[in-house]
Motif scaffolding. Structure first.
Motif, PDB file in Angstrom:
ATOM      1  N   GLU A  53       0.836  -1.210   0.000  1.00 28.52           N
ATOM      2  CA  GLU A  53       0.000   0.000   0.000  1.00 28.52           C
ATOM      3  C   GLU A  53       0.868   1.257   0.000  1.00 28.52           C
ATOM      4  OE1 GLU A  53      -3.852  -1.908   2.370  1.00 28.52           O
ATOM      5  OE2 GLU A  53      -2.509  -0.558   3.449  1.00 28.52           O
ATOM      6  N   ALA A  54       1.900   1.267   0.823  1.00 28.93           N
ATOM      7  CA  ALA A  54       2.797   2.420   0.886  1.00 28.93           C
ATOM      8  C   ALA A  54       3.490   2.625  -0.463  1.00 28.93           C
ATOM      9  CB  ALA A  54       3.827   2.242   1.998  1.00 28.93           C
ATOM     10  N   TRP A  55       3.942   1.551  -1.076  1.00 26.36           N
ATOM     11  CA  TRP A  55       4.605   1.648  -2.382  1.00 26.36           C
ATOM     12  C   TRP A  55       3.657   2.249  -3.422  1.00 26.36           C
ATOM     13  CZ3 TRP A  55       9.479   1.223  -4.017  1.00 26.36           C
ATOM     14  CH2 TRP A  55       9.700   1.131  -5.391  1.00 26.36           C
ATOM     15  N   ALA A  56       2.427   1.766  -3.445  1.00 29.05           N
ATOM     16  CA  ALA A  56       1.426   2.249  -4.410  1.00 29.05           C
ATOM     17  C   ALA A  56       1.136   3.738  -4.223  1.00 29.05           C
ATOM     18  CB  ALA A  56       0.135   1.438  -4.279  1.00 29.05           C
ATOM     19  N   GLU A  57       1.316   4.224  -3.006  1.00 23.71           N
ATOM     20  CA  GLU A  57       1.088   5.642  -2.705  1.00 23.71           C
ATOM     21  C   GLU A  57       2.354   6.476  -2.834  1.00 23.71           C
ATOM     22  OE1 GLU A  57      -0.621   5.530   1.214  1.00 23.71           O
ATOM     23  OE2 GLU A  57      -2.403   4.466   0.512  1.00 23.71           O
ATOM     24  N   GLY A  58       3.452   5.870  -3.276  1.00 20.66           N
ATOM     25  CA  GLY A  58       4.699   6.602  -3.459  1.00 20.66           C
ATOM     26  C   GLY A  58       5.476   6.845  -2.175  1.00 20.66           C
ATOM     27  N   ARG A  59       5.143   6.137  -1.121  1.00 12.82           N
ATOM     28  CA  ARG A  59       5.828   6.290   0.168  1.00 12.82           C
ATOM     29  C   ARG A  59       6.914   5.218   0.292  1.00 12.82           C
ATOM     30  NH1 ARG A  59       2.557   5.315   4.445  1.00 12.82           N
ATOM     31  NH2 ARG A  59       1.035   4.196   3.205  1.00 12.82           N
ATOM     32  N   THR A  60       8.015   5.445  -0.423  1.00 12.87           N
ATOM     33  CA  THR A  60       9.085   4.460  -0.540  1.00 12.87           C
ATOM     34  C   THR A  60       9.696   4.079   0.803  1.00 12.87           C
ATOM     35  OG1 THR A  60       9.567   5.338  -2.727  1.00 12.87           O
ATOM     36  CG2 THR A  60      11.272   3.968  -1.718  1.00 12.87           C
ATOM     37  N   ILE A  61       9.984   5.059   1.646  1.00 13.28           N
ATOM     38  CA  ILE A  61      10.611   4.776   2.940  1.00 13.28           C
ATOM     39  C   ILE A  61       9.660   3.975   3.827  1.00 13.28           C
ATOM     40  CG2 ILE A  61      11.615   5.780   5.035  1.00 13.28           C
ATOM     41  CD1 ILE A  61      13.360   6.015   2.461  1.00 13.28           C
ATOM     42  N   ASP A  62       8.388   4.331   3.823  1.00  8.70           N
ATOM     43  CA  ASP A  62       7.410   3.554   4.591  1.00  8.70           C
ATOM     44  C   ASP A  62       7.335   2.123   4.063  1.00  8.70           C
ATOM     45  OD1 ASP A  62       6.822   5.834   6.052  1.00  8.70           O
ATOM     46  OD2 ASP A  62       4.956   6.257   4.983  1.00  8.70           O
ATOM     47  N   SER A  63       7.344   1.969   2.737  1.00  6.95           N
ATOM     48  CA  SER A  63       7.311   0.642   2.143  1.00  6.95           C
ATOM     49  C   SER A  63       8.530  -0.170   2.571  1.00  6.95           C
ATOM     50  CB  SER A  63       7.249   0.747   0.616  1.00  6.95           C
ATOM     51  OG  SER A  63       7.215  -0.542   0.038  1.00  6.95           O
ATOM     52  N   TYR A  64       9.684   0.470   2.558  1.00  4.76           N
ATOM     53  CA  TYR A  64      10.910  -0.190   3.000  1.00  4.76           C
ATOM     54  C   TYR A  64      10.783  -0.647   4.457  1.00  4.76           C
ATOM     55  CZ  TYR A  64      15.800  -0.930   4.221  1.00  4.76           C
ATOM     56  OH  TYR A  64      16.977  -1.476   4.666  1.00  4.76           O
ATOM     57  N   ALA A  65      10.324   0.241   5.307  1.00  4.24           N
ATOM     58  CA  ALA A  65      10.223  -0.085   6.735  1.00  4.24           C
ATOM     59  C   ALA A  65       9.221  -1.218   6.976  1.00  4.24           C
ATOM     60  CB  ALA A  65       9.832   1.152   7.536  1.00  4.24           C
ATOM     61  N   TYR A  66       8.054  -1.136   6.366  1.00  6.17           N
ATOM     62  CA  TYR A  66       7.058  -2.187   6.539  1.00  6.17           C
ATOM     63  C   TYR A  66       7.578  -3.528   6.013  1.00  6.17           C
ATOM     64  CZ  TYR A  66       3.367   1.306   7.498  1.00  6.17           C
ATOM     65  OH  TYR A  66       2.588   2.305   8.031  1.00  6.17           O
ATOM     66  N   SER A  67       8.206  -3.504   4.849  1.00  4.17           N
ATOM     67  CA  SER A  67       8.695  -4.762   4.279  1.00  4.17           C
ATOM     68  C   SER A  67       9.837  -5.336   5.108  1.00  4.17           C
ATOM     69  CB  SER A  67       9.101  -4.598   2.815  1.00  4.17           C
ATOM     70  OG  SER A  67      10.119  -3.645   2.658  1.00  4.17           O
ATOM     71  N   ARG A  68      10.666  -4.475   5.686  1.00  3.41           N
ATOM     72  CA  ARG A  68      11.767  -4.948   6.543  1.00  3.41           C
ATOM     73  C   ARG A  68      11.205  -5.663   7.773  1.00  3.41           C
ATOM     74  NH1 ARG A  68      16.884  -6.199   5.769  1.00  3.41           N
ATOM     75  NH2 ARG A  68      17.220  -4.310   4.557  1.00  3.41           N
ATOM     76  N   VAL A  69      10.148  -5.098   8.366  1.00  6.78           N
ATOM     77  CA  VAL A  69       9.521  -5.760   9.518  1.00  6.78           C
ATOM     78  C   VAL A  69       8.905  -7.088   9.084  1.00  6.78           C
ATOM     79  CG1 VAL A  69       7.712  -5.619  11.279  1.00  6.78           C
ATOM     80  CG2 VAL A  69       9.108  -3.603  10.756  1.00  6.78           C
ATOM     81  N   GLY A  70       8.181  -7.089   7.970  1.00  8.22           N
ATOM     82  CA  GLY A  70       7.565  -8.324   7.474  1.00  8.22           C
ATOM     83  C   GLY A  70       8.594  -9.399   7.170  1.00  8.22           C
ATOM     84  N   TYR A  71       9.709  -8.988   6.617  1.00 11.49           N
ATOM     85  CA  TYR A  71      10.808  -9.909   6.318  1.00 11.49           C
ATOM     86  C   TYR A  71      11.332 -10.551   7.602  1.00 11.49           C
ATOM     87  CZ  TYR A  71      15.739 -11.018   5.311  1.00 11.49           C
ATOM     88  OH  TYR A  71      16.970 -11.607   5.226  1.00 11.49           O
ATOM     89  N   HIS A  72      11.614  -9.739   8.614  1.00  8.69           N
ATOM     90  CA  HIS A  72      12.157 -10.277   9.860  1.00  8.69           C
ATOM     91  C   HIS A  72      11.140 -11.119  10.621  1.00  8.69           C
ATOM     92  CE1 HIS A  72      16.223  -8.829   9.838  1.00  8.69           C
ATOM     93  NE2 HIS A  72      15.773  -7.697   9.325  1.00  8.69           N
ATOM     94  N   ARG A  73       9.875 -10.693  10.615  1.00  7.27           N
ATOM     95  CA  ARG A  73       8.831 -11.502  11.252  1.00  7.27           C
ATOM     96  C   ARG A  73       8.713 -12.843  10.528  1.00  7.27           C
ATOM     97  NH1 ARG A  73       6.885 -10.209  16.251  1.00  7.27           N
ATOM     98  NH2 ARG A  73       6.702  -7.976  16.451  1.00  7.27           N
ATOM     99  N   GLY A  74       8.841 -12.809   9.202  1.00  4.59           N
ATOM    100  CA  GLY A  74       8.793 -14.040   8.414  1.00  4.59           C
ATOM    101  C   GLY A  74       9.956 -14.967   8.708  1.00  4.59           C
ATOM    102  N   LEU A  75      11.147 -14.407   8.832  1.00  2.00           N
ATOM    103  CA  LEU A  75      12.310 -15.237   9.183  1.00  2.00           C
ATOM    104  C   LEU A  75      12.088 -15.922  10.526  1.00  2.00           C
ATOM    105  CD1 LEU A  75      15.367 -13.011   8.165  1.00  2.00           C
ATOM    106  CD2 LEU A  75      14.490 -15.044   6.974  1.00  2.00           C
ATOM    107  N   ASP A  76      11.548 -15.181  11.483  1.00  2.00           N
ATOM    108  CA  ASP A  76      11.245 -15.767  12.794  1.00  2.00           C
ATOM    109  C   ASP A  76      10.279 -16.948  12.650  1.00  2.00           C
ATOM    110  OD1 ASP A  76      12.827 -13.807  13.981  1.00  2.00           O
ATOM    111  OD2 ASP A  76      11.114 -12.580  14.609  1.00  2.00           O
TER     112      ASP A  76
END
Length: 140
Positions: A53-76
């Motif tokens: 959603e953040a990416w679609a709205e042009g909020r690149t940094i928010d997209s990065y932060a959300y995806s980084r959390v999702g990535y780490h939660r997924g690794l766990d």
């Protein structure tokens, strides 16, 4: 030769994450990922949705932060379910898709902010997880 011996030669078994039935139902009912993530903070799917959603709205940094959390939660979650750092994480198994979507989003956002090695590492990780995942994500 035993079946166990043959299986080990073929590499690790695919990791299959458990279903997030409550999350799926609530998303289908129209609830917002931002509201749901407070109740389900370990859900890679919800973090991936927020990143998209953040990416679609042009909020690149928010997209990065959300995806980084999702990535780490997924690794766990992967580690809790037997993953040892290598092996398939198949896209065809729906509960794996949240992690794979977060991984894809992290690669895209890290490229957009100019990280040097991260996009390449993420691309390899995604391809090693499931070579069909990237095309499936981009097709949606």
């Amino acid at each position: 030769m035993s079946d166990e011996f043959r299986k080990n030669l073929m590499g690790p078994e695919p990791t299959l994450l458990p279903a997030e039935t409550e999350v799926y139902e609530q998303l289908e009912a129209g609830q917002e990922a931002l509201d749901l993530v407070e109740k389900h903070p370990t859900s890679s799917l919800l973090w991936a949705v927020l990143a998209e959603e953040a990416w679609a709205e042009g909020r690149t940094i928010d997209s990065y932060a959300y995806s980084r959390v999702g990535y780490h939660r997924g690794l766990d979650s992967l580690r809790r379910n037997g993953w040892r750092g290598v092996g398939p994480i198949p896209w065809e198994h729906e509960p794996n898709r949240g992690f794979l979507r977060a991984l894809y989003s992290l690669g895209r956002a890290s490229a957009a902010i100019g990280e040097a090695d991260e996009p390449e590492r993420i691309e390899k990780f995604l391809n090693d997880s499931d070579p069909a995942a990237k095309a499936a994500i981009e097709a949606k």
